[in-house]
Design an enzyme around this catalytic site. Structure first.
Site, PDB file in Angstrom:
ATOM      1  N   ALA A  30     -17.754  65.646  21.813  1.00 50.73           N
ATOM      2  CA  ALA A  30     -17.182  65.994  20.512  1.00 50.73           C
ATOM      3  C   ALA A  30     -16.830  64.693  19.801  1.00 50.73           C
ATOM      4  O   ALA A  30     -16.052  63.891  20.324  1.00 50.73           O
ATOM      5  CB  ALA A  30     -15.942  66.862  20.672  1.00 50.73           C
TER       6      ALA A  30
ATOM      7  N   ARG B 224     -16.627  62.820  15.594  1.00 47.37           N
ATOM      8  CA  ARG B 224     -16.810  62.946  14.148  1.00 47.37           C
ATOM      9  C   ARG B 224     -17.948  62.074  13.648  1.00 47.37           C
ATOM     10  O   ARG B 224     -18.535  62.335  12.609  1.00 47.37           O
ATOM     11  CB  ARG B 224     -15.510  62.579  13.427  1.00 47.37           C
ATOM     12  CG  ARG B 224     -14.413  63.631  13.585  1.00 47.37           C
ATOM     13  CD  ARG B 224     -13.145  63.228  12.878  1.00 47.37           C
ATOM     14  NE  ARG B 224     -12.534  62.051  13.481  1.00 47.37           N
ATOM     15  CZ  ARG B 224     -11.394  61.514  13.064  1.00 47.37           C
ATOM     16  NH1 ARG B 224     -10.755  62.036  12.041  1.00 47.37           N
ATOM     17  NH2 ARG B 224     -10.887  60.458  13.671  1.00 47.37           N
TER      18      ARG B 224
ATOM     19  N   LYS C  46      -1.341  57.943  26.401  1.00 44.49           N
ATOM     20  CA  LYS C  46       0.025  57.725  26.900  1.00 44.49           C
ATOM     21  C   LYS C  46       1.067  58.456  26.069  1.00 44.49           C
ATOM     22  O   LYS C  46       2.054  58.971  26.606  1.00 44.49           O
ATOM     23  CB  LYS C  46       0.365  56.234  26.968  1.00 44.49           C
ATOM     24  CG  LYS C  46       0.433  55.489  25.627  1.00 44.49           C
ATOM     25  CD  LYS C  46      -0.886  54.870  25.272  1.00 44.49           C
ATOM     26  CE  LYS C  46      -0.850  54.060  24.000  1.00 44.49           C
ATOM     27  NZ  LYS C  46      -2.185  53.489  23.701  1.00 44.49           N
TER      28      LYS C  46
ATOM     29  N   GLY D 250      -4.457  50.272  30.801  1.00 45.47           N
ATOM     30  CA  GLY D 250      -5.916  50.203  30.724  1.00 45.47           C
ATOM     31  C   GLY D 250      -6.621  50.205  32.056  1.00 45.47           C
ATOM     32  O   GLY D 250      -6.660  51.211  32.765  1.00 45.47           O
TER      33      GLY D 250
ATOM     34  N   ILE E 261      -5.929  48.584  34.827  1.00 43.24           N
ATOM     35  CA  ILE E 261      -5.146  48.322  36.038  1.00 43.24           C
ATOM     36  C   ILE E 261      -4.782  49.658  36.691  1.00 43.24           C
ATOM     37  O   ILE E 261      -4.112  50.475  36.067  1.00 43.24           O
ATOM     38  CB  ILE E 261      -3.848  47.553  35.718  1.00 43.24           C
ATOM     39  CG1 ILE E 261      -4.140  46.302  34.887  1.00 43.24           C
ATOM     40  CG2 ILE E 261      -3.120  47.178  37.001  1.00 43.24           C
ATOM     41  CD1 ILE E 261      -2.885  45.596  34.392  1.00 43.24           C
TER      42      ILE E 261
ATOM     43  N   GLY F 195      -8.395  42.726  15.599  1.00 45.19           N
ATOM     44  CA  GLY F 195      -8.451  44.102  16.084  1.00 45.19           C
ATOM     45  C   GLY F 195      -7.495  44.395  17.218  1.00 45.19           C
ATOM     46  O   GLY F 195      -7.527  45.485  17.801  1.00 45.19           O
TER      47      GLY F 195
ATOM     48  N   LYS G 151       4.439  54.098  27.908  1.00 40.95           N
ATOM     49  CA  LYS G 151       3.885  53.740  29.215  1.00 40.95           C
ATOM     50  C   LYS G 151       4.977  53.608  30.268  1.00 40.95           C
ATOM     51  O   LYS G 151       4.811  54.050  31.417  1.00 40.95           O
ATOM     52  CB  LYS G 151       3.088  52.440  29.088  1.00 40.95           C
ATOM     53  CG  LYS G 151       1.892  52.554  28.149  1.00 40.95           C
ATOM     54  CD  LYS G 151       1.312  51.182  27.819  1.00 40.95           C
ATOM     55  CE  LYS G 151       0.177  51.285  26.813  1.00 40.95           C
ATOM     56  NZ  LYS G 151      -0.302  49.968  26.365  1.00 40.95           N
TER      57      LYS G 151
END
Length: 434
Positions: A43, A45, A103, A132, A134, A185, A203
């Site tokens: 799924a 967009r 999270k 991520g 780890i 970014g 987290k």
């Protein structure tokens, strides 16, 4: 055996990475899982130019995946609270296992989601929701299951760590580095979740629940960001032998549990103090094992996908087992969760770095020492700099021994009322992590 059919919802950075890892390592993954894992539907967009999805069916409606009778596992990678919440509940209602990297979803709605999953006998896996690539959730939930966890502390937001690393290493200001982080970014256009500690608090809430066996209680986590930190404090900390990190701290005490995210001075010889750039690290202290450290990429396309796919492998291995014999979502059986409270920040204990802008008058240091002593606050070290040419103020930097936060609050109020003190007192918590 027939392959397990997976539906991926969201084909952005993590979704695209998950698809690519599943395709590239299909044979190795099947060897580990005991059967193949096939992406039967996506799924999204819009397409991801970094993914060649080939003939895999694609829909724009995420609920098509949750309601597809052929799908065994729904992988939720769309992010956010609302739609993701609805999607996961719909998938569970339809008897599908769920893997998520979300999270915020787990920290805020996890108690409800896990209860629904238990009712339906399905698994909800969420390793990728914290740090991520780890595998720290699995380490705490399974690898350290013999231990009574005393505390954990983590650098669990790469954006904040990048900013603080640049401020220390290059003497740059917070706004300057934030602008670069956004250009690279690392930070969103609205960086609030990253720089004000909300992302890290999500987290930390998850890690603390697994470490201590307590319900998820994000609303009780103390959260303080890094946007008010100055280069001066970064430099003074360095001169005192510390590094400033944006740290999540969860600690077991006799009165309850501490759950807090804030800038923290850490001795510069600690391994975690030397985790720089966008990397993450989590320290966990157990009564049997002592202190352990988990380090790696906290975000990114394939590091996060690594954890998502590892969860898929675990789900495939466990999906045919009796639900009662599976590892509990929060490491402890639901009826064994602790009801000890999360302490308010005023009741938490720490050492403190205080920076006081003192007027260049005799007797100010003695007044400061008296105020601290009257409140049972002991000074570990003190550093005074030359009067600043611009305004004639003398920066006075103190590091205290550990003390309850309420005492520091009272002391700061008294210090700021002194005629010889100008402006607000800067307060940063200190953790030795030993």
């Amino acid at each position: 055996m027939k392959p397990v059919k997976v539906g991926i919802c969201g084909l952005g950075t993590v979704g695209g990475g998950t698809f690519n890892v599943l395709e590239r390592n299909a044979e190795e993954i099947a060897r580990r899982a005991g059967r193949g894992i096939e992406v039967a539907q996506i799924a999204a967009r819009r397409p991801n130019p970094k993914c060649d999805t080939g003939a895999t069916p694609i829909t724009a409606d995420i609920f098509d995946v949750a309601c597809n009778p052929e799908i065994d596992v729904v992988v939720e990678l769309i992010g956010g609270y609302t739609l993701a919440h609805e999607l996961v509940l719909k998938a569970i209602e339809n008897g599908k296992h769920v893997v998520t990297a979300n999270k915020a979803l787990i920290a805020v709605h996890g108690n409800e989601i896990f209860a629904k999953a238990r009712e339906k006998g399905v698994i909800v896996a969420f390793e990728a929701a914290v740090a991520g690539g780890i595998p720290v959730i699995k380490a705490i939930r399974e690898g350290l299951s013999a231990n009574r966890i005393n505390w954990l502390a983590g650098i669990i937001n790469g954006t904040g760590n990048f900013i603080l690393s640049e401020m220390r290493e290059k003497g740059r200001t917070f706004p300057d580095v934030l602008a670069e982080a956004q250009a690279l970014g690392y930070a969103e256009a609205d960086p609030t979740f990253d720089v004000e500690g909300i992302d890290a608090a999500h987290k930390l809430t998850i890690l603390a629940s697994i470490a201590f066996g307590i319900p998820l209680q994000f609303d009780k986590a103390y959260t303080e960001g890094i946007s008010k930190l100055t280069s001066a404090d970064v430099n003074y900390a360095d001169a005192l032998g510390y590094r400033i990190k944006h740290l999540g701290v969860a600690r077991r005490t006799e009165s309850g549990f501490e759950l807090r995210v804030h800038p923290t001075l850490i001795p510069s010889d600690r391994l975690i103090a030397n985790v720089n750039g966008v990397m993450n690290a989590v320290m966990v202290n157990g009564d049997a094992v002592g202190s352990t450290l988990y380090y790696g990429a906290g975000a990114g396309m394939e590091p996060t996908a690594s954890s998502v796919v590892a969860d898929l492998v675990d789900v495939v291995r466990a999906m045919t087992s009796d639900p009662e014999n599976r590892v509990p979502h929060l490491a402890f059986q639901p009826d064994a969760l602790s009801d000890h409270p999360i302490l308010p920040i005023e009741a938490c204990e720490s050492a403190y770095y205080l920076r006081i802008q003192a007027k260049d008058h005799p007797g100010v240091l003695a007044q400061v020492a008296t105020i601290l002593s009257e409140r049972g606050i002991n000074i570990e070290s003190i550093m005074q700099k030359e009067a600043e040419e611009q305004d004639g103020l003398v920066p006075m930097i103190l590091v205290t021994h550990r003390v309850i936060e309420q005492r520091i609050n009272d002391a700061i109020a008294a210090l700021e009322a002194l005629e010889g003190v100008s402006g607000p007192v800067v307060r940063i918590r200190v953790e030795q992590l030993n």
